[in-house]
Design a protein around this motif. Structure first.
Motif, short mmCIF file in Angstrom:
data_model
loop_
_atom_site.label_atom_id
_atom_site.label_comp_id
_atom_site.label_asym_id
_atom_site.label_seq_id
_atom_site.Cartn_x
_atom_site.Cartn_y
_atom_site.Cartn_z
N LEU A 1 0.91 4.00 -3.00
CA LEU A 1 0.66 5.41 -2.68
C LEU A 1 1.81 6.27 -3.17
O LEU A 1 1.60 7.36 -3.73
N GLY A 2 3.04 5.80 -3.01
CA GLY A 2 4.20 6.54 -3.51
C GLY A 2 4.17 6.70 -5.02
O GLY A 2 4.49 7.75 -5.56
N LEU B 1 1.49 6.72 -6.90
CA LEU B 1 0.42 7.67 -7.23
C LEU B 1 0.87 9.11 -7.00
O LEU B 1 0.58 9.99 -7.82
N VAL B 2 1.58 9.35 -5.91
CA VAL B 2 2.08 10.71 -5.64
C VAL B 2 3.09 11.11 -6.71
O VAL B 2 3.05 12.23 -7.22
N LEU C 1 0.83 -1.21 0.00
CA LEU C 1 0.00 0.00 0.00
C LEU C 1 0.86 1.26 0.00
O LEU C 1 0.57 2.23 -0.71
N ALA C 2 1.93 1.26 0.78
CA ALA C 2 2.83 2.42 0.81
C ALA C 2 3.50 2.62 -0.55
O ALA C 2 3.64 3.76 -1.03
#
Length: 130
Positions: A46-47, A49-50, A42-43
C-alpha cells in the motif's frame, strides 16, 4: 446378550452464564506469525502504491529547478585554477572558499589542483554567476 449404559450429555443452554461471558470478553486475540507477515506485506505494498501515485501526479522536473542549476562542465586550460573559476562562476552570496570546496567535492578531487585538458564540473547553485 450384553448391554452397556450410555451417558447422555445435556444440550448446552442458549444463554451462557455470566462468568463465561465475562471471561470471553477479556480474551485477547493475537495474530499468528503468518498473519503479522501478511499485514506487514500489505502495508508495504500500500505504501508503494501511494508513493507511485504521488510521484506520477507531481511534476518533478518543475520542482528540480531550471537547467541553469545543473553543474557547468569546463575543460581546464593552462593557468586555470579553481580559485579563478570561483571568481568567475561562483553565485552571489557564495564565498570563493565554499565554491572551491563544492567543486572539489563534486569532482572528487583530493586537492585543489587541476591540470590542463581535464574536464571538471563547476557547481552553479540556484543563482546567476558573477
Amino acid at each position: 446378550m450384553r448391554t452397556d449404559i450410555a451417558t447422555a450429555l445435556p444440550f448446552p443452554s442458549q444463554g451462557t452464564p455470566r462468568r463465561e461471558a465475562a471471561a470471553r470478553a477479556r480474551v485477547r486475540l493475537e495474530p499468528t506469525r503468518r498473519g503479522r507477515l501478511l499485514v506487514t506485506v500489505l502495508a508495504f505494498v500500500l505504501g508503494l502504491l501511494v508513493a507511485a501515485a504521488v510521484l506520477l501526479s507531481v511534476d518533478l522536473p518543475a520542482m528540480a529547478g531550471t537547467e541553469s542549476e545543473q553543474p557547468l562542465t569546463v575543460t581546464v586550460e593552462t593557468g586555470d585554477t579553481l580559485w579563478g573559476y570561483a571568481d568567475q562562476y561562483a553565485p552571489e552570496g557564495m564565498s570563493a572558499q565554499e565554491f572551491v570546496a563544492q567543486a572539489r567535492l563534486h569532482n572528487q578531487l583530493p586537492t585543489g589542483r587541476i591540470t590542463a585538458g581535464q574536464e571538471i564540473q563547476l557547481p552553479v547553485l540556484g543563482g546567476e554567476t558573477r
